[in-house]
Scaffold this active site. Sequence first.
Site, PDB file in Angstrom:
ATOM      1  N   ASP A   7       0.884  -1.154   0.000  1.00  0.00           N
ATOM      2  CA  ASP A   7       0.000   0.000   0.000  1.00  0.00           C
ATOM      3  C   ASP A   7       0.940   1.227   0.000  1.00  0.00           C
ATOM      4  OD1 ASP A   7      -2.258   1.743   0.672  1.00  0.00           O
ATOM      5  OD2 ASP A   7      -1.357   1.796   2.682  1.00  0.00           O
ATOM      6  N   ASP A   9       0.042   5.152   1.063  1.00  0.00           N
ATOM      7  CA  ASP A   9      -0.109   6.090   2.196  1.00  0.00           C
ATOM      8  C   ASP A   9      -0.160   5.352   3.531  1.00  0.00           C
ATOM      9  OD1 ASP A   9      -0.850   8.940   0.988  1.00  0.00           O
ATOM     10  OD2 ASP A   9      -1.758   7.395  -0.256  1.00  0.00           O
TER      11      ASP A   9
HETATM   12  O1  M1P Z   1      -4.050   5.335   0.080  1.00  0.00           O
HETATM   13  C1  M1P Z   1      -4.890   5.636   1.147  1.00  0.00           C
HETATM   14  C2  M1P Z   1      -5.845   6.719   0.821  1.00  0.00           C
HETATM   15  O2  M1P Z   1      -5.161   7.943   0.638  1.00  0.00           O
HETATM   16  C3  M1P Z   1      -5.995   9.014   0.496  1.00  0.00           C
HETATM   17  O3  M1P Z   1      -6.787   9.106   1.649  1.00  0.00           O
HETATM   18  P1  M1P Z   1      -6.972  10.435   2.535  1.00  0.00           P
HETATM   19  O4  M1P Z   1      -6.952  11.576   1.607  1.00  0.00           O
HETATM   20  O5  M1P Z   1      -8.256  10.185   3.230  1.00  0.00           O
HETATM   21  O6  M1P Z   1      -5.817  10.480   3.505  1.00  0.00           O
HETATM   22  C4  M1P Z   1      -6.927   8.844  -0.671  1.00  0.00           C
HETATM   23  O7  M1P Z   1      -6.241   9.009  -1.873  1.00  0.00           O
HETATM   24  C5  M1P Z   1      -7.602   7.506  -0.625  1.00  0.00           C
HETATM   25  O8  M1P Z   1      -8.281   7.237  -1.814  1.00  0.00           O
HETATM   26  C6  M1P Z   1      -6.641   6.419  -0.410  1.00  0.00           C
HETATM   27  O9  M1P Z   1      -7.335   5.215  -0.263  1.00  0.00           O
END
Ligand code: M1P
Length: 239
Positions: A7, A9
């Site tokens: 993954d 983020d």
């Molecule tokens: O990769 C995790 C998530 O990152 C973003 O989430 P948020 O803006 O809520 O921190 C988004 O791009 C989301 O789609 C993605 O799943």
Amino acid sequence: MTLFLFDLDGTLTPPRLKMTKEFEDFFVSWAKNKKSFIVTGSDFKKVTEQLSLEVMNVFEGIYCSMGNVLWQKGRFVYKNEFKADEKLLKMLENYRASTSYPYQLFDNYIEKRDGMINFSVLGRDCPYEERIKYFEFDKEHCEREKIKNELSETFKEYDISIGGMISMDITPKGYGKEQVAEKLRAKFPAEKIIFFGDKTFEGGNDYTLAQAVLKSGNSSVVQVSGPDVTKEFLLTNGD
Ligand code: M1P
């Protein structure tokens, strides 16, 4: 050879921030002669904001928008189309209009991506401090959890999962991250697969992929709480 799935983020970078130089140096060297893939809810534009070209090129594939888009070494490979139901869009508008979040809201709260929708009551065009403010509010009030549960009750044909800090990802059933496990298994029937994610628990947006990877056999899932934990694992167990 082992396939490493990551993954983005909260796993390789802090949420929506650039990969740190320290992690980048480590990762580029670690990834040599390995088969690695990214599977993220974000679209490709966001990936390019967070990763340098050098890092992007160490991956065999970058699956974006919950696996609905694939890029390989700077080349677009495929995307899935999706047109959301008007009733769903209306309900999202209502959540935005009726939120109890007491601070400023921002634009781009329904982001239509290839194959999916990302919904954030706060709005994606917010500054970073505001996203932290909303994250704290959401931890206390569980707004995203409540919306997710209600939507899942009403729309059985969609999968709704919470990723990141401020939003949720909505895909047609079966078109979440789990589709990547099926594709990779078809191409690599016998390889060991290890998937790293920060939201592999039920309801999180890594959950369906974690389950699909485990179901496909010869595999494991590593739940992390950030890039440091990912690095630690790769240093000690990363083949
Ligand atoms: O990769 C995790 C998530 O990152 C973003 O989430 P948020 O803006 O809520 O921190 C988004 O791009 C989301 O789609 C993605 O799943």
